[in-house]
Scaffold this motif. Structure first.
Motif, PDB file in Angstrom:
ATOM      1  N   GLY A 123      -2.197 -24.449 -11.096  1.00 10.38           N
ATOM      2  CA  GLY A 123      -3.628 -24.350 -11.343  1.00 10.38           C
ATOM      3  C   GLY A 123      -4.267 -23.081 -10.818  1.00 10.38           C
ATOM      4  N   LEU A 124      -3.472 -22.163 -10.271  1.00  7.90           N
ATOM      5  CA  LEU A 124      -4.001 -20.893  -9.786  1.00  7.90           C
ATOM      6  C   LEU A 124      -3.480 -19.753 -10.642  1.00  7.90           C
ATOM      7  CD1 LEU A 124      -3.671 -21.207  -5.917  1.00  7.90           C
ATOM      8  CD2 LEU A 124      -5.679 -21.614  -7.333  1.00  7.90           C
ATOM      9  N   ARG A 125      -4.274 -18.705 -10.720  1.00  8.97           N
ATOM     10  CA  ARG A 125      -3.861 -17.464 -11.373  1.00  8.97           C
ATOM     11  C   ARG A 125      -4.075 -16.342 -10.381  1.00  8.97           C
ATOM     12  NH1 ARG A 125      -6.567 -19.260 -16.627  1.00  8.97           N
ATOM     13  NH2 ARG A 125      -4.744 -19.972 -17.778  1.00  8.97           N
ATOM     14  N   SER A 126      -3.217 -15.331 -10.469  1.00  5.25           N
ATOM     15  CA  SER A 126      -3.331 -14.205  -9.561  1.00  5.25           C
ATOM     16  C   SER A 126      -2.811 -12.948 -10.232  1.00  5.25           C
ATOM     17  CB  SER A 126      -2.523 -14.484  -8.282  1.00  5.25           C
ATOM     18  OG  SER A 126      -2.656 -13.426  -7.379  1.00  5.25           O
ATOM     19  N   VAL A 127      -3.403 -11.831  -9.880  1.00  5.66           N
ATOM     20  CA  VAL A 127      -2.914 -10.527 -10.321  1.00  5.66           C
ATOM     21  C   VAL A 127      -2.979  -9.610  -9.105  1.00  5.66           C
ATOM     22  CG1 VAL A 127      -5.157  -9.725 -11.176  1.00  5.66           C
ATOM     23  CG2 VAL A 127      -3.073  -8.744 -12.094  1.00  5.66           C
ATOM     24  N   ALA A 128      -1.954  -8.747  -8.962  1.00  2.00           N
ATOM     25  CA  ALA A 128      -1.877  -7.868  -7.798  1.00  2.00           C
ATOM     26  C   ALA A 128      -1.418  -6.481  -8.211  1.00  2.00           C
ATOM     27  CB  ALA A 128      -0.903  -8.442  -6.772  1.00  2.00           C
ATOM     28  N   VAL A 129      -1.792  -5.498  -7.401  1.00  2.00           N
ATOM     29  CA  VAL A 129      -1.341  -4.123  -7.623  1.00  2.00           C
ATOM     30  C   VAL A 129      -0.900  -3.533  -6.282  1.00  2.00           C
ATOM     31  CG1 VAL A 129      -2.809  -3.740  -9.643  1.00  2.00           C
ATOM     32  CG2 VAL A 129      -3.652  -3.130  -7.388  1.00  2.00           C
ATOM     33  N   PRO A 130       0.104  -2.646  -6.316  1.00  2.00           N
ATOM     34  CA  PRO A 130       0.528  -1.993  -5.083  1.00  2.00           C
ATOM     35  C   PRO A 130      -0.493  -0.940  -4.655  1.00  2.00           C
ATOM     36  CG  PRO A 130       1.760  -1.100  -6.932  1.00  2.00           C
ATOM     37  CD  PRO A 130       0.907  -2.230  -7.464  1.00  2.00           C
ATOM     38  N   VAL A 131      -0.519  -0.649  -3.358  1.00  2.00           N
ATOM     39  CA  VAL A 131      -1.389   0.383  -2.800  1.00  2.00           C
ATOM     40  C   VAL A 131      -0.503   1.389  -2.080  1.00  2.00           C
ATOM     41  CG1 VAL A 131      -3.263   0.885  -1.204  1.00  2.00           C
ATOM     42  CG2 VAL A 131      -3.292  -1.244  -2.517  1.00  2.00           C
ATOM     43  N   PHE A 132      -0.643   2.667  -2.462  1.00  2.00           N
ATOM     44  CA  PHE A 132       0.165   3.730  -1.895  1.00  2.00           C
ATOM     45  C   PHE A 132      -0.695   4.709  -1.117  1.00  2.00           C
ATOM     46  CE2 PHE A 132       2.515   2.246  -5.587  1.00  2.00           C
ATOM     47  CZ  PHE A 132       3.803   2.124  -5.085  1.00  2.00           C
ATOM     48  N   SER A 133      -0.097   5.335  -0.113  1.00  2.00           N
ATOM     49  CA  SER A 133      -0.778   6.386   0.634  1.00  2.00           C
ATOM     50  C   SER A 133      -0.786   7.662  -0.208  1.00  2.00           C
ATOM     51  CB  SER A 133      -0.043   6.649   1.950  1.00  2.00           C
ATOM     52  OG  SER A 133       1.204   7.283   1.689  1.00  2.00           O
ATOM     53  N   GLY A 134      -1.458   8.683   0.287  1.00  2.00           N
ATOM     54  CA  GLY A 134      -1.488   9.969  -0.398  1.00  2.00           C
ATOM     55  C   GLY A 134      -0.115  10.592  -0.544  1.00  2.00           C
ATOM     56  N   SER A 135       0.810  10.218   0.351  1.00  3.03           N
ATOM     57  CA  SER A 135       2.181  10.727   0.271  1.00  3.03           C
ATOM     58  C   SER A 135       3.099   9.741  -0.462  1.00  3.03           C
ATOM     59  CB  SER A 135       2.714  11.025   1.669  1.00  3.03           C
ATOM     60  OG  SER A 135       2.708   9.849   2.463  1.00  3.03           O
ATOM     61  N   ASN A 136       2.496   8.826  -1.209  1.00  3.97           N
ATOM     62  CA  ASN A 136       3.212   7.832  -2.017  1.00  3.97           C
ATOM     63  C   ASN A 136       4.056   6.852  -1.219  1.00  3.97           C
ATOM     64  OD1 ASN A 136       2.122   8.535  -4.507  1.00  3.97           O
ATOM     65  ND2 ASN A 136       3.532  10.258  -4.665  1.00  3.97           N
ATOM     66  N   GLU A 137       3.673   6.594   0.018  1.00  2.83           N
ATOM     67  CA  GLU A 137       4.309   5.551   0.819  1.00  2.83           C
ATOM     68  C   GLU A 137       3.606   4.234   0.513  1.00  2.83           C
ATOM     69  OE1 GLU A 137       4.796   4.295   5.515  1.00  2.83           O
ATOM     70  OE2 GLU A 137       4.009   6.258   5.001  1.00  2.83           O
ATOM     71  N   LEU A 138       4.379   3.194   0.269  1.00  2.00           N
ATOM     72  CA  LEU A 138       3.794   1.889  -0.017  1.00  2.00           C
ATOM     73  C   LEU A 138       3.093   1.362   1.225  1.00  2.00           C
ATOM     74  CD1 LEU A 138       3.430  -0.484  -1.981  1.00  2.00           C
ATOM     75  CD2 LEU A 138       5.564  -1.421  -1.062  1.00  2.00           C
ATOM     76  N   LEU A 139       1.802   1.080   1.090  1.00  2.00           N
ATOM     77  CA  LEU A 139       1.022   0.548   2.206  1.00  2.00           C
ATOM     78  C   LEU A 139       0.933  -0.973   2.149  1.00  2.00           C
ATOM     79  CD1 LEU A 139      -1.955   3.073   2.162  1.00  2.00           C
ATOM     80  CD2 LEU A 139       0.024   3.071   3.698  1.00  2.00           C
ATOM     81  N   GLY A 140       0.913  -1.510   0.951  1.00  2.00           N
ATOM     82  CA  GLY A 140       0.762  -2.950   0.779  1.00  2.00           C
ATOM     83  C   GLY A 140       0.307  -3.232  -0.640  1.00  2.00           C
TER      84      GLY A 140
END
Length: 57
Positions: free
Chosen positions: A4-21
């Motif tokens: 019964g839940l829906r979710s959408v997510a996107v990655p967040v990267f730093s300026g140096s393209n390091e994955l932050l979360g």
């Protein structure tokens, strides 16, 4: 996810393209259609992730 839940997510990267979360939006499936989630809210998430990417250098 729970039934019964829906979710959408996107990655967040730093300026140096390091994955932050990631950032996401979750909602009750009865209240928001998948079309609305993808067409109204996903672009906002992508814009927010891009703004974070630009700000974190």
């Amino acid at each position: 996810m729970d039934l019964g839940l829906r979710s959408v997510a996107v990655p967040v990267f730093s300026g140096s393209n390091e994955l932050l979360g990631a950032i996401n939006i979750s909602t009750n499936a009865a209240r928001v259609s998948m079309d609305t989630l993808m067409n109204r809210y996903l672009p906002k998430l992508l814009d927010s992730a891009a703004a974070i990417h630009r700000a974190v250098r």
